[in-house]
Scaffold this active site. Sequence first.
Site, PDB file in Angstrom:
ATOM      1  CG  ASP A  63      -2.393   3.103   7.000  1.00  0.00           C
ATOM      2  OD1 ASP A  63      -3.077   4.089   7.342  1.00  0.00           O
ATOM      3  OD2 ASP A  63      -2.506   2.553   5.890  1.00  0.00           O
ATOM      4  CG  ASN A  80      -1.794   1.220   1.335  1.00  0.00           C
ATOM      5  OD1 ASN A  80      -2.462   1.566   0.376  1.00  0.00           O
ATOM      6  ND2 ASN A  80      -1.774   1.898   2.476  1.00  0.00           N
ATOM      7  CG  HIS A 127      -0.467   6.174   4.694  1.00  0.00           C
ATOM      8  ND1 HIS A 127      -1.847   6.213   4.768  1.00  0.00           N
ATOM      9  CD2 HIS A 127       0.004   7.045   5.614  1.00  0.00           C
ATOM     10  CE1 HIS A 127      -2.198   7.083   5.708  1.00  0.00           C
ATOM     11  NE2 HIS A 127      -1.101   7.594   6.240  1.00  0.00           N
TER      12      HIS A 127
HETATM   13  C1  GRF Z   1      -3.085   9.263  -2.741  1.00  0.00           C
HETATM   14  O1  GRF Z   1      -2.960  10.410  -1.942  1.00  0.00           O
HETATM   15  C2  GRF Z   1      -2.507   8.094  -2.022  1.00  0.00           C
HETATM   16  O2  GRF Z   1      -1.440   8.405  -1.176  1.00  0.00           O
HETATM   17  C3  GRF Z   1      -3.620   7.648  -1.179  1.00  0.00           C
HETATM   18  O3  GRF Z   1      -4.806   7.902  -1.914  1.00  0.00           O
HETATM   19  C4  GRF Z   1      -4.537   8.861  -2.898  1.00  0.00           C
HETATM   20  C5  GRF Z   1      -4.782   8.187  -4.218  1.00  0.00           C
HETATM   21  O4  GRF Z   1      -4.537   8.993  -5.234  1.00  0.00           O
HETATM   22  N1  GRF Z   1      -3.463   6.255  -0.869  1.00  0.00           N
HETATM   23  P1  GRF Z   1      -4.607   8.401  -6.736  1.00  0.00           P
HETATM   24  O5  GRF Z   1      -5.958   7.730  -6.893  1.00  0.00           O
HETATM   25  O6  GRF Z   1      -3.471   7.427  -6.878  1.00  0.00           O
HETATM   26  O7  GRF Z   1      -4.442   9.609  -7.586  1.00  0.00           O
END
Ligand code: GRF
Length: 197
Positions: A151, A108, A110
């Site tokens: 997380d 993932n 984050h």
């Molecule tokens: C990003 O800020 C990522 O860190 C978080 O969700 C958002 C997704 O953005 N997990 P995208 O859909 O990849 O543009």
Amino acid sequence: MLRVVVLVSGGGTNLQALIDSIEKGEIQNAQIVGVISNNKNAFALERAKNHGIFSECVSAKDYENRGDFHMALLAAINNLKPDLIVLAGYLVVIPPEVIQEYSGRIINIHPSLIPSFCGTGYYGLKVHEEVLKRGVKVTGATVHFVDEGTDTGPIILQKAVEVKDRDDPKTLQRRVMEEAEWILLPKAVGLIAAKKG
Ligand code: GRF
């Protein structure tokens, strides 16, 4: 070849970074074999289609209960036979059945330096709002393995990003994406693909 399935919910900029990195040859030995979203309107699905990548929507709204949705999501993932599942802005809690079946093979991205500003309720803009509220001078992004917690899995990569005085949540989110997320996620997939040999 590392078979990668990407789970998305929104704009898909992290998915795009992964697609671009593979197409540019920065990542060897990896192929995105499918994109699955819980949101049929996710622009991430358009991004997949634009690059000829199989995509589908598996939404809890289409199932009578949570258990049926979990089994449908597991079946959709299994059909693609992934070696690695990438959560790229996926806003649904990963079913325990998926965590068990793909233990150690789910990562993932984050948008903070875990263990700060993470856990239940910390996603999207909320993370950056809390960063600004706390007044930290450095934030960033983390790629980690996914376990049963939120997380909490082992950290793979992190990258720091400066918080600027005039930042608001949106300007900060954009900088964290540009300077950290879109670099770290492809790098992590590349490392895992290289290990697959
Ligand atoms: C990003 O800020 C990522 O860190 C978080 O969700 C958002 C997704 O953005 N997990 P995208 O859909 O990849 O543009």
